[in-house]
Structure formats: C-alpha cells, structure tokens
Design a protein around this motif. Structure first.
Motif, PDB file in Angstrom:
ATOM      1  N   CYS A 184       0.872  -1.176   0.000  1.00 38.69           N
ATOM      2  CA  CYS A 184       0.000   0.000   0.000  1.00 38.69           C
ATOM      3  C   CYS A 184       0.907   1.223   0.000  1.00 38.69           C
ATOM      4  O   CYS A 184       1.808   1.321   0.836  1.00 38.69           O
ATOM      5  N   ASN A 186     -10.599   3.198  -9.641  1.00 34.20           N
ATOM      6  CA  ASN A 186     -10.076   2.143  -8.776  1.00 34.20           C
ATOM      7  C   ASN A 186      -9.465   1.030  -9.607  1.00 34.20           C
ATOM      8  O   ASN A 186      -9.900   0.754 -10.720  1.00 34.20           O
ATOM      9  N   GLU A 201      -8.972  -1.801  -3.490  1.00 36.43           N
ATOM     10  CA  GLU A 201      -9.165  -0.357  -3.399  1.00 36.43           C
ATOM     11  C   GLU A 201     -10.656  -0.039  -3.354  1.00 36.43           C
ATOM     12  O   GLU A 201     -11.459  -0.745  -3.963  1.00 36.43           O
TER      13      GLU A 201
END
Length: 433
Positions: free
Chosen positions: A175, A331, A380
C-alpha cells in the motif's frame, strides 16, 4: 545461441484456436516476464476488430491499431508482466512476413516506452519476440529483435511449452500513500503544455520513488539475495512490502513559479508485482514493484487528464475567482488469468461505471471471458468526494487528503482522489526540483 521462451501451454491452445478462424491474417500480443536467462510467456491475446474498419481493408494489417492495442493492454498489466512481442498468423511466408513483424515490434515498443516514467535499468532485456504461425501447416517460426538497435536483424529463438508455468510464482504487494502537487501553465487552453507539466511532475515523483527504500516483510534485503531463499521450492510465496520515499536533497530551496493552477493527487494505491520462480533476486522484486506503483498512478492521471481539461474549458468565464474541483481517480480491479495460477491482470473502474464494463474491456483487450464474480474489487475502494460550500473559498493549505481504509491483510482497501486547484495567474510556492 538465441533466447529461450518458456510458454504456458494454454497459449498453444489459444493460437490453435486462432488458426482455425478463416478471417485472413491474425495479429496479437505475447505477454509475460523477461529475465536475463530466459523469458516466460503466460498469455496471448489477438488484436480486436477495429470498429471503423471496413471490409475493403481486405487482408491488410492495421499497424497503427496493433500498436494502440498494445498501449492499452500495457496499462492493464501489473508489475512483472509486460508485452514481450507480437504474433502473426498467416499463410504468407518469407521476407515480407518477417519485415512486417519487425515493423510491428519496433512500433509497439516505441509507443509503450513513450508512456513510461521510470528509468530503464542496465539489466533490462531489450529483445522483443516475434512468432509467425502458418495456419495450414501449424509450423511456428520464433525470432527476436533488439528494439534498442535500429539496425537489429532477426535472431532465432527457442519456443517451448510448459504446463503450470506460473503456479509457483511469488507475489509482492504494498500500500503506497501518494501526495503530490503539480503546477499547471498560465495558458490553460494549451493541452500540450498541461500534459507536459503533468508528466514532469509525475516524473519527479517517480524519481523519488525509485530512490526510496523497499522493505520486504519488514526487512531490507541485500540486492543480490534470493527472494525465496529458505522457502520450499515450487511453492507460491506471498510477500508484503513497504516503499519508503526519502526527501530529495535538491528540494531544499524554495522557488516562486507563476502558474495558472495546479493538480493535487492524494490518496493511497495498491501496487503488486509477480516474480518468476527461477531464483529471483530481491532487487528484481523491488524494481518491478516500484515500476508498477509509478505506472498505475501515471495511468490513472492520464486517463483523467482529458476529463480535467474538458471541465476547465466548460468552466471558463468565472473571472479571477478561485475555484476547486475534485475528481475520483478510477479504482484498480484485478482479474485472474485462470490458466496462469496466481497471476492477474487489471483494469480501472471509474465511479460512474459498473463491473460489466470491466468484463467487457477484459474481453475486448485481453480476450478474457471473465464473470463479475471473478473480479477482485477488495484492494481499493472509491474515494469520497466531499462537497463544499461554494461561498467558502478553500486555500491551498486547507485541502485535506482522503485517508484510505486499511486492515492487516495484503488485500488492503484504499482510496484515491485527484483535486484540481485552478486560479487566475496565481503564485505558488514550490520546492525546487
């Protein structure tokens, strides 16, 4: 001796299926991962039919469309996967076919590389593969060209099929928080200048990321150490990484730059890379993961650029009044290659789209028959665009980053947003780069 290509056996079935079609020449892309010793081809996809193409085109190849297809497909490939070359299924043999293949691989590489923001490494493989298949005899001719050498000639290569090629490939994911501010030019109607500024801002950020520290499972591994050392062979491994961006020493001095506005990109993205099982090094995992992070951010910004420019054009006439508009970047959605173990491809979903549009694009671009339940949407989540009172004019200092939702698993839920800050001939304090 030429290069060796280890190919997922599902590719053989796919090419056989394409040979059975009676639609003239068939072109397509070969997708996989390169290494210094050998290359791995995990899937193939034919060039989709161009909507505006007509029957009058006959058997001629649309080279421009082949390269555009390659550009779009390259955006749908996570770290560790890339377009390795092209295939051509035709009964025509001889010099003309080889010339066509050579032109295609050079055109494909030139277009794809024009969108890359990361710097090439000395150990990057520059050979592209071409595969010619005769649909009648089913004979295959595999050759490579060095795309960095304009005078490169065809070299023979070895093409071997193997079952379960990717079943033991490792996955590295992380991340990454993103926070960048890119100034835009005074001439807001000049698309080329705006695009140039955005690319330059992304390139600066990419350089910082490339110089950052990569921790794999909380440790900084030596570059030459094997990623899977001490692990069971032929067993798929999953690693969690951290990318730590260090401040650029050159950004110590402040500078004043006149501009017509700025684009602020803030949030968090999911990045991942797939690593072959042939004694991969830690530096390979770091390189592929960083490149994926750069590519996925750049891809999303590029996809939104046209919409941003259109919005600016429609909002002219507001005078010198400062305005701010927020847009959610798309996304990232993953879809497994069912014949390739843990390996996935990806697509990008805007807030006004449905999953059916993702499956449609996967079919058109990669010839993948995916159901909506096959898609991984957990990595996401959409950013929340906060509506603000128009009377309360925000300043640059009051733009708040949207915090991503997190958990302790590799599949982290994240949010991404882009904010357009536009002012008339405003002054911004920027760090000197």
């Amino acid at each position: 001796m030429g290069r060796s290509y280890i190919v997922e056996d599902a590719v053989e079935g796919y090419l056989t299926k394409q040979c059975e079609q009676k639609a003239g020449p068939v072109t397509g892309l070969l997708i996989g991962q390169s290494s210094t010793q050998r290359d791995f081809v995990v899937t193939a996809t034919r060039t989709p039919q161009r909507e505006e193409s007509t029957a009058a085109a006959g058997n001629s190849l649309d080279k421009e469309w082949v390269t555009e297809h390659a550009r779009q497909v390259s955006r749908m490939l996570p770290g560790g996967l890339s377009v390795l070359g092209v295939f051509l299924i035709t009964e025509t043999d001889g010099k003309d076919t080889l010339t066509t293949l050579r032109q295609l691989v050079f055109a494909v590489e030139n277009l794809i590389s024009s969108e890359r923001l990361w710097n090439p490494a000395d150990d990057d493989v520059t050979d592209y593969v071409t595969l010619h298949v005769n649909p009648k005899t089913r004979k295959t001719f595999c050759r490579t060209f060095d795309v960095k050498d304009p005078k490169s000639v065809a070299k023979p290569a070895d093409w071997k099929y193997q079952s379960g090629l990717c079943s033991s490939w490792s996955t590295v994911s992380c991340c990454l928080s993103v926070d960048m501010l890119v100034p835009l030019p005074d001439n807001r109607t000049n698309t080329e200048d705006t695009d140039k500024c955005l690319k330059e801002g992304l390139r600066v950020w990419a350089h910082q990321l490339e110089s950052g520290v990569c921790l794999i499972d909380g440790k900084r591994l030596a570059e030459d150490s094997e990623l899977t050392v001490g692990q069971k062979r032929n067993v798929r491994q999953t690693y969690t990484a951290q990318l730590l961006i260090t401040p650029d020493e050159r950004r110590s001095a402040d500078a004043v730059q006149q501009c017509g506005g700025s684009v602020s990109v803030r949030g968090a993205i999911h990045s991942r890379a797939y690593i072959h099982s042939n004694k991969p090094k830690a530096r390979l995992a770091e390189k592929l993961l960083k490149r994926d992070a750069v590519s996925t951010v750049a891809t999303r910004v590029q996809m939104l650029l046209e919409e941003l420019l259109t919005t600016e054009g429609e909002s002219k006439g507001s005078g010198d009044k400062q305005r701010r508009e927020q847009f959610s970047l798309p996304n990232r959605i993953f879809c497994p290659l069912k014949a390739s173990g843990p390996v996935c491809v990806c697509d990008y979903l805007f807030s006004d789209e449905g999953l059916s549009e993702v499956t449609d694009r996967l079919k058109e671009m990669l010839d993948i028959d995916a159901a909506e339940e096959d898609l991984d949407t957990r990595q996401e989540t959409p950013a929340e665009v906060i509506e603000r009172d128009a009377a309360a004019e925000p300043t640059l200092e009051t733009v708040e980053a949207l915090e991503p939702k997190r958990n302790n698993y590799i599949g982290v839920a994240m949010a991404t947003a882009v904010t357009l800050l536009a002012t008339a001939a405003s002054m911004l304090y920027l760090n000197d780069v």
